[in-house]
Design an enzyme around this catalytic site. Structure first.
Site, PDB file in Angstrom:
ATOM      1  N   ALA A  34     -71.416  44.869  61.463  1.00  0.00           N
ATOM      2  CA  ALA A  34     -71.169  46.319  61.417  1.00  0.00           C
ATOM      3  C   ALA A  34     -72.244  47.164  62.128  1.00  0.00           C
ATOM      4  O   ALA A  34     -71.922  47.955  63.029  1.00  0.00           O
ATOM      5  CB  ALA A  34     -70.969  46.746  59.965  1.00  0.00           C
ATOM      6  N   GLN A 180     -69.022  32.473  61.175  1.00  0.00           N
ATOM      7  CA  GLN A 180     -70.297  33.203  61.371  1.00  0.00           C
ATOM      8  C   GLN A 180     -71.420  32.624  60.508  1.00  0.00           C
ATOM      9  O   GLN A 180     -72.586  32.736  60.856  1.00  0.00           O
ATOM     10  CB  GLN A 180     -70.122  34.688  61.031  1.00  0.00           C
ATOM     11  CG  GLN A 180     -69.222  35.459  61.977  1.00  0.00           C
ATOM     12  CD  GLN A 180     -67.809  35.517  61.470  1.00  0.00           C
ATOM     13  OE1 GLN A 180     -67.348  34.607  60.777  1.00  0.00           O
ATOM     14  NE2 GLN A 180     -67.091  36.574  61.788  1.00  0.00           N
ATOM     15  N   ASP A 221     -69.234  46.069  55.639  1.00  0.00           N
ATOM     16  CA  ASP A 221     -68.688  46.737  56.834  1.00  0.00           C
ATOM     17  C   ASP A 221     -68.315  48.174  56.549  1.00  0.00           C
ATOM     18  O   ASP A 221     -68.243  49.004  57.451  1.00  0.00           O
ATOM     19  CB  ASP A 221     -67.475  45.966  57.350  1.00  0.00           C
ATOM     20  CG  ASP A 221     -67.940  44.684  57.998  1.00  0.00           C
ATOM     21  OD1 ASP A 221     -68.219  43.726  57.258  1.00  0.00           O
ATOM     22  OD2 ASP A 221     -68.085  44.664  59.233  1.00  0.00           O
TER      23      ASP A 221
HETATM   24  O1  MRU Z   1     -66.140  40.112  61.773  1.00  0.00           O
HETATM   25  P1  MRU Z   1     -67.623  40.306  61.765  1.00  0.00           P
HETATM   26  O2  MRU Z   1     -68.391  39.069  62.086  1.00  0.00           O
HETATM   27  O3  MRU Z   1     -68.038  41.488  62.605  1.00  0.00           O
HETATM   28  O4  MRU Z   1     -67.939  40.670  60.245  1.00  0.00           O
HETATM   29  C1  MRU Z   1     -69.253  40.897  59.874  1.00  0.00           C
HETATM   30  C2  MRU Z   1     -69.454  41.001  58.424  1.00  0.00           C
HETATM   31  O5  MRU Z   1     -68.532  41.005  57.644  1.00  0.00           O
HETATM   32  C3  MRU Z   1     -70.854  41.221  57.969  1.00  0.00           C
HETATM   33  O6  MRU Z   1     -71.045  40.667  56.711  1.00  0.00           O
HETATM   34  C4  MRU Z   1     -71.104  42.728  57.885  1.00  0.00           C
HETATM   35  O7  MRU Z   1     -70.824  43.319  59.110  1.00  0.00           O
HETATM   36  C5  MRU Z   1     -72.454  43.050  57.458  1.00  0.00           C
HETATM   37  S1  MRU Z   1     -73.527  43.025  58.836  1.00  0.00           S
HETATM   38  C6  MRU Z   1     -75.102  43.441  58.477  1.00  0.00           C
END
Ligand code: MRU
Length: 328
Positions: A34, A180, A221
């Site tokens: 995010a 991830q 997010d």
């Molecule tokens: O789909 P993504 O990899 O962008 O999702 C990211 C997440 O859900 C993270 O946990 C979130 O962005 C927190 S980032 C500090």
């Protein structure tokens, strides 16, 4: 930017010189997380400003609006994306001349870059007080340096605790479908020599039931004004299981992740392509023709949240009262 799709096998970089290239990088998750996409999108608008040949302000503003609309359409759930774009667009609208607008936009994105790292370090220190020496922390997805401009949110808390000399171990669920956890969180922790163990997503409940988790700390997010936490798919089941086993559940997020304009039922949860689920790293694992659902995020209700870790301090329940009070 680091190409996050190629980690951990290759640490390579992608250069974006147009807002269109930034939009592709966000959509394809070359850059993800995010806070990282918020600042990247703002930089996409700044690139549009920097490259513009528009002689007069109205024309210039129209060009910026078109780039902003393109960048807004890349991903729907993380509010940081819209926050970043809105913040630079405000500078464009209030500039008075094209030259002023260009200067103001570049200054603003540089400030956003610095502020993000600063906020993460601050919330990291605040969150570190919750961690005891010897704790095992369960996380989800990647909420580390890669997901932000630097340092990380959930992993920022872990980093701060380790910097204080505490022994902390991180349980890292792989985080299907885009992996991830396995690819990015494990990469960051191994690189920083922070103790970690990679587990399959399906092992989360078992680990909690055995008492092998002391705290759950995740990123976010979007946190809505009624206290619902939108984060990577799989977060909600961690929160439910944490409650079942008496383990505290903490989202860690900067101000830019809080959405004071929306309640939980107004948020769009991104549905990503089926191939992420029926394939693993490009190899098909399910029969052709099987229907697939691929929600990328889920929603954790406030009654499962112990407290929220932010750079302005811990937010406690009742969240629908304390979020607007602390985050306005
Ligand atoms: O789909 P993504 O990899 O962008 O999702 C990211 C997440 O859900 C993270 O946990 C979130 O962005 C927190 S980032 C500090």
């Amino acid at each position: 930017m680091i190409d996050q799709t190629r980690l951990p096998t290759r640490l390579s970089y992608v250069s974006c010189t147009t807002p269109e290239q930034v939009a592709v990088a966000i959509r394809t998750m070359v850059v993800r997380g995010a806070p990282a996409i918020g600042v990247a999108a703002a930089m996409g608008v700044a690139l549009a400003a920097y490259r513009s040949k528009a002689p007069r302000l109205p024309e210039f503003v129209r060009e910026m609006e078109s780039s902003a609309a393109l960048l807004r359409s890349t991903r729907p759930t993380a509010v940081n994306l819209f926050w970043g774009i809105d913040r630079v667009m405000k500078k464009v609208e209030n500039a008075g001349s094209v030259k002023n607008a260009k200067d103001a936009v570049v200054r603003e994105v540089r400030a956003m870059e610095d502020e993000d790292v600063e906020a993460n370090k601050k919330l990291g220190r605040i969150g570190a007080d919750l961690i005891e020496d010897g704790d095992t922390v369960l996380t989800q997805c990647n909420a580390g340096a890669l997901a932000t401009v630097g340092y990380g949110t959930a992993l920022g808390v872990v980093r701060a605790a380790v910097e204080e000399g505490k022994l902390v171990k991180v349980l890292v669920p792989e985080t299907r479908p885009a992996l991830q956890g396995a690819r990015l969180t494990a990469f960051e922790l191994v690189r920083d020599r922070i103790a970690c163990t990679l587990i399959s997503d399906t092992a989360v409940g078992h680990m909690l039931s055995l008492g092998r988790v002391d705290k759950v700390i995740v990123g976010a997010d979007r946190i809505t004004k009624d206290g619902y936490v939108f984060n990577k798919i799989g977060t909600y089941q961690e929160a439910v299981l944490a409650k079942r086993h008496g383990v505290p559940f903490y989202p860690a997020a900067p101000r830019s992740t809080f959405d004071l304009t929306k309640n939980h039922d107004q948020v769009i949860i991104e549905e990503r392509g089926a191939a992420e689920v029926f394939q693993i790293r490009g190899k098909r694992i399910a029969p052709k023709g099987v229907p697939v659902a691929n929600p990328a995020f889920d929603m954790t209700p406030p009654d499962l949240v112990s407290s929220m870790i932010t750079e302005r301090g811990l937010i406690q329940a009742p969240f629908d009262e304390n979020i607007p009070r602390l985050m306005s």
